[in-house]
Every structure is written in C-alpha cells, then in structure tokens.
Design an enzyme around this catalytic site. Structure first.
Site, PDB file in Angstrom:
ATOM      1  N   HIS A  14       0.863  -1.194   0.000  1.00  0.00           N
ATOM      2  CA  HIS A  14       0.000   0.000   0.000  1.00  0.00           C
ATOM      3  C   HIS A  14       0.891   1.232   0.000  1.00  0.00           C
ATOM      4  O   HIS A  14       1.392   1.654   1.045  1.00  0.00           O
ATOM      5  CB  HIS A  14      -0.919  -0.024   1.232  1.00  0.00           C
ATOM      6  CG  HIS A  14      -1.924   1.090   1.260  1.00  0.00           C
ATOM      7  ND1 HIS A  14      -3.131   0.987   1.903  1.00  0.00           N
ATOM      8  CD2 HIS A  14      -1.912   2.338   0.738  1.00  0.00           C
ATOM      9  CE1 HIS A  14      -3.812   2.119   1.786  1.00  0.00           C
ATOM     10  NE2 HIS A  14      -3.077   2.971   1.072  1.00  0.00           N
ATOM     11  N   HIS A  16       1.380   5.010  -2.313  1.00  0.00           N
ATOM     12  CA  HIS A  16       1.032   5.927  -3.411  1.00  0.00           C
ATOM     13  C   HIS A  16       2.306   6.603  -3.867  1.00  0.00           C
ATOM     14  O   HIS A  16       2.964   7.273  -3.063  1.00  0.00           O
ATOM     15  CB  HIS A  16       0.043   6.981  -2.919  1.00  0.00           C
ATOM     16  CG  HIS A  16      -1.213   6.399  -2.348  1.00  0.00           C
ATOM     17  ND1 HIS A  16      -2.365   6.262  -3.085  1.00  0.00           N
ATOM     18  CD2 HIS A  16      -1.492   5.885  -1.118  1.00  0.00           C
ATOM     19  CE1 HIS A  16      -3.305   5.712  -2.327  1.00  0.00           C
ATOM     20  NE2 HIS A  16      -2.800   5.466  -1.127  1.00  0.00           N
ATOM     21  N   HIS A 194      -9.407   1.275  -1.552  1.00  0.00           N
ATOM     22  CA  HIS A 194      -9.403   1.780  -0.185  1.00  0.00           C
ATOM     23  C   HIS A 194     -10.835   1.640   0.344  1.00  0.00           C
ATOM     24  O   HIS A 194     -11.787   2.023  -0.350  1.00  0.00           O
ATOM     25  CB  HIS A 194      -9.045   3.263  -0.149  1.00  0.00           C
ATOM     26  CG  HIS A 194      -7.589   3.571  -0.354  1.00  0.00           C
ATOM     27  ND1 HIS A 194      -6.880   3.128  -1.431  1.00  0.00           N
ATOM     28  CD2 HIS A 194      -6.721   4.282   0.416  1.00  0.00           C
ATOM     29  CE1 HIS A 194      -5.632   3.558  -1.325  1.00  0.00           C
ATOM     30  NE2 HIS A 194      -5.500   4.257  -0.232  1.00  0.00           N
ATOM     31  N   GLU A 197     -11.383   3.370   5.753  1.00  0.00           N
ATOM     32  CA  GLU A 197     -10.368   4.243   6.369  1.00  0.00           C
ATOM     33  C   GLU A 197     -11.135   5.316   7.152  1.00  0.00           C
ATOM     34  O   GLU A 197     -11.023   5.388   8.364  1.00  0.00           O
ATOM     35  CB  GLU A 197      -9.480   4.871   5.282  1.00  0.00           C
ATOM     36  CG  GLU A 197      -8.373   5.785   5.824  1.00  0.00           C
ATOM     37  CD  GLU A 197      -7.590   6.498   4.709  1.00  0.00           C
ATOM     38  OE1 GLU A 197      -8.081   6.601   3.581  1.00  0.00           O
ATOM     39  OE2 GLU A 197      -6.460   6.974   5.014  1.00  0.00           O
ATOM     40  N   ASP A 275       1.873   3.901   3.010  1.00  0.00           N
ATOM     41  CA  ASP A 275       0.827   4.739   2.394  1.00  0.00           C
ATOM     42  C   ASP A 275       1.432   5.937   1.645  1.00  0.00           C
ATOM     43  O   ASP A 275       1.591   5.880   0.425  1.00  0.00           O
ATOM     44  CB  ASP A 275      -0.177   5.199   3.460  1.00  0.00           C
ATOM     45  CG  ASP A 275      -1.541   5.529   2.889  1.00  0.00           C
ATOM     46  OD1 ASP A 275      -1.740   5.389   1.686  1.00  0.00           O
ATOM     47  OD2 ASP A 275      -2.432   5.928   3.675  1.00  0.00           O
ATOM     48  N   ASP A 276       1.725   7.008   2.387  1.00  0.00           N
ATOM     49  CA  ASP A 276       2.314   8.217   1.794  1.00  0.00           C
ATOM     50  C   ASP A 276       3.485   8.645   2.677  1.00  0.00           C
ATOM     51  O   ASP A 276       3.367   9.611   3.452  1.00  0.00           O
ATOM     52  CB  ASP A 276       1.264   9.334   1.732  1.00  0.00           C
ATOM     53  CG  ASP A 276       0.066   8.924   0.897  1.00  0.00           C
ATOM     54  OD1 ASP A 276       0.152   8.960  -0.327  1.00  0.00           O
ATOM     55  OD2 ASP A 276      -0.970   8.547   1.498  1.00  0.00           O
TER      56      ASP A 276
HETATM   57  N1  HPA Z   1      -6.570   7.418   1.472  1.00  0.00           N
HETATM   58  C1  HPA Z   1      -7.242   7.808   0.397  1.00  0.00           C
HETATM   59  N2  HPA Z   1      -6.642   8.328  -0.660  1.00  0.00           N
HETATM   60  C2  HPA Z   1      -5.333   8.473  -0.635  1.00  0.00           C
HETATM   61  C3  HPA Z   1      -4.590   8.092   0.466  1.00  0.00           C
HETATM   62  C4  HPA Z   1      -5.249   7.523   1.590  1.00  0.00           C
HETATM   63  O1  HPA Z   1      -4.673   7.148   2.618  1.00  0.00           O
HETATM   64  N3  HPA Z   1      -3.301   8.372   0.166  1.00  0.00           N
HETATM   65  C5  HPA Z   1      -3.279   8.887  -1.078  1.00  0.00           C
HETATM   66  N4  HPA Z   1      -4.508   8.951  -1.570  1.00  0.00           N
HETATM   67 ZN    ZN Z   2      -3.644   4.847   0.621  1.00  0.00          ZN
END
Ligand code: HPA
Ligand code: ZN
Length: 335
Positions: A14, A16, A194, A197, A275-276
């Site tokens: 996971h 991006h 996703h 969340e 994630d990021d």
């Molecule tokens: N959630 C939804 N969209 C996203 C995320 C995330 O954690 N990171 C980058 N785009």
């Molecule tokens: Zn994500």
C-alpha cells in the site's frame, strides 16, 4: 528488534507514488521546471504536514503533485522511492499511481506511466527490487472520468496489474464505481480499493460484494461489524494497514490504540505499509518499528506480518515461494 525489523525481507502493498514525494526532491523538480511552490524552505513544507483528516492531507498532496511535468520527473520520483525500498529490505512493492491527478493538469497518461515504469524496470535490474503497478481511480471524481482513465490506460495495459480506488472516501462509496470496476476486470485488471479508512463498515461490504476486490486498503472500520470480519476472514482477503498514516490522519488517536493486533487475533490477514511516507513521517520500517513499540509485537508477529506481505501480494506462485523461503530462513536464523 530494530535490526530485526530493518533486515527482515518484506513486501510493501500500500504505497502511493505521489505520496513518496520528499520536500527535497519537490524543490529540485520545481526549480528545474520553473514552477512556483507556496513554500520557501523544506522546513516550511514539513511544518505544513499537520492534518486533521484525510481531506486536509489530500489538498496538500495534490498540490505537491503539480510540479511533476516531464517523464523524467516521474522517473526520478519513482526511482528515489525504490532506492529507499532497497535499503529497507523491501524485496517487492505494489505501487499505486493516480493518473487523473496528472491528466487533469494536461500531462499525458504516457508521460506518467513511462516515467514510473522505466524506473521500476531499472530498479529491478540495479537494486533487485521488483514492483508492479496499481492504477487508482480518484473517487471524488465521477465514474465517467474513471472510464476515461481506463480507456487511456489500454495501450499500456501490459504495464498495469491492478486497479485501485483512492481519495476522499466519505460520500463516495464503492458502489459509485461499480461499472468501471466491472469493465476494468474485463480488461484483466485485478480489483483493489481503499475502504473503511474514514468510511464505515458498509463501504467495506460494498467494496468486497459490489466491486469484488481482492485486497482491502486500510479496512480499519471493518471491526465495527463482526459479520464483516467473518466474511473477510472466510474470503481470505488481506488488509493493507498503514499505522503512521492512521495517526497522521487521525483515523486512530494514538498508536497504542491501533487495532492491528486485534485484527491479527481475529484472524484477519494484516500487512504493514507506509501509504504516503513523505507526508506521514516514515517509510515502511519506521511503520513497523512504531507499531511494534506501541503494541509490543513479538518477532514472531513481525515475521507473520512480513509473511502476509508476500502471500497476499499479486506476485505469481513461484516468486511468492522464493520470497517466503528467504523470509523463513531469515527468521529461523534471527529469531
Ligand atoms: N486514502 C485515500 N486516498 C489516498 C490516500 C489515503 O490514505 N493516500 C493517497 N490517496
Ligand atoms: Zn492509501
């Protein structure tokens, strides 16, 4: 424990690519493309990374992506992330990219995908990190826009393994993308999304029942519904959990209250991911260390999480076996 976490072979599921954009590289690319960014120093950028919720983060994340113009920009972004994988013993990574973030600014699909995929090819050769691509649809945009992206992707189908669904979750349920996921599956893309969340358990139900996803990105709110947990376990779907993302976006108030261990005890197949990482304060190994420390995870639990990362990757059976053999041998000599 720190060395054990750093050295254990793992996969990241996971991630991006736009979320790996470190301020240093952002400045460098902005400068060479002669683009103004609303920050005067790296410290100023970092100070802006305080988020109350997902949307707060997304606003800054899309702004950062604005400096990516040329194929080389996408190449440099991706290669820089893959170098970080190599030193963290990430053997394989499944990279999400958001074509619409770029095509809506007039950058061609080709520029984006060639930059990213050439870096992936070079990293396999030079760094021995394998990777594959997940094309993510932006859920705050329409299904028609996602269809356009699907269409644009078809000449590059051989470079894409899966489709995902990201961006603002609340108010944009998976069912909104029912038809485009169906068409994506028909094109041979594996469906992922996703879910759960910020959205509730119903969104996860929709993602598994209506979109037919094979893996759940985040999935935290699945725990609201015991029947859903049962369904996820019995359908053998993994969750790609992102601890530092969850605290940065206030999905979880404190890592000590993170549900990761509870998820594992319920029989859910959990993986740990960043994630990021440029925005949430840490790469994958920092995510492992932070959650290990907060929940006092054992070496065996770390091993299980890494095992899940290979088993629930989209790799073929032989590649999975090769990685699992290396992983188990590492564990047996370092436990
Ligand atoms: N959630 C939804 N969209 C996203 C995320 C995330 O954690 N990171 C980058 N785009
Ligand atoms: Zn994500």
């Amino acid at each position: 424990m720190k060395n054990f976490i750093n050295n254990i072979p793992k996969a990241e599921l996971h991630l991006h690519i736009e979320g790996t954009f470190e301020p240093e590289l952002m400045f460098e690319i902005a400068k060479r493309n002669q683009i103004e960014i609303p920050f005067s120093s790296i410290e100023e950028i970092k100070a802006a990374y305080e988020f109350d919720c997902l949307q707060d983060f997304l606003d800054i994340y899309y702004q950062g992506a604005n400096v990516l113009i040329k194929e080389k920009d996408f190449y440099d972004l991706t290669y820089s992330y893959l170098e970080k994988c190599a030193v963290q013993n990430v053997r394989h990574t499944e990279i999400m990219f958001d074509p619409q973030t770029h095509t809506d600014r007039g950058i061609s699909f080709e520029t984006v995908i060639l930059g990213i995929s050439n870096a992936m090819k070079d990293a396999k050769e030079n760094l021995n990190v394998s990777s594959l691509l997940i094309m993510s649809y932006l859920r705050h945009l329409s299904e028609a826009a996602a269809f356009k992206t699907l269409e644009a992707s078809l000449p590059f189908k051989h470079l894409i393994t899966a489709v995902g669904l990201d961006s603002s979750e609340k108010g944009n349920p998976p069912s909104k993308f029912k038809n485009v996921f169906k068409a994506s599956i028909q094109e041979g893309y594996i469906p992922l999304a996703h879910a759960g969340e910020e959205g509730n358990a119903d969104y996860v139900w929709e993602a598994i029942d209506i979109l037919g996803i094979k893996r759940i990105d985040h999935g935290n709110n699945s725990l609201q519904d015991p029947k859903l947990v049962e369904a996820i376990v019995s359908r053998d779907l993994a969750l790609t959990v992102c601890p530092l993302s969850n605290t940065a976006l206030q999905v979880v108030d404190d890592l000590k209250n993170h549900p990761l261990k509870e998820m594992m005890e319920l029989g859910l197949k959990v993986t740990v991911n960043s994630d990021d990482p440029a925005y949430f304060g840490g790469q994958i190994n920092k995510n492992f260390s932070a959650i290990q420390n907060a929940l006092t995870l054992s070496k065996e639990e770390i091993y299980q999480l890494c095992k899940n990362s290979f088993e629930y990757s989209l790799l073929d059976k032989d590649s999975k076996e090769k990685h699992l053999t290396e992983l188990t041998s590492f564990y047996n000599t370092n436990r």
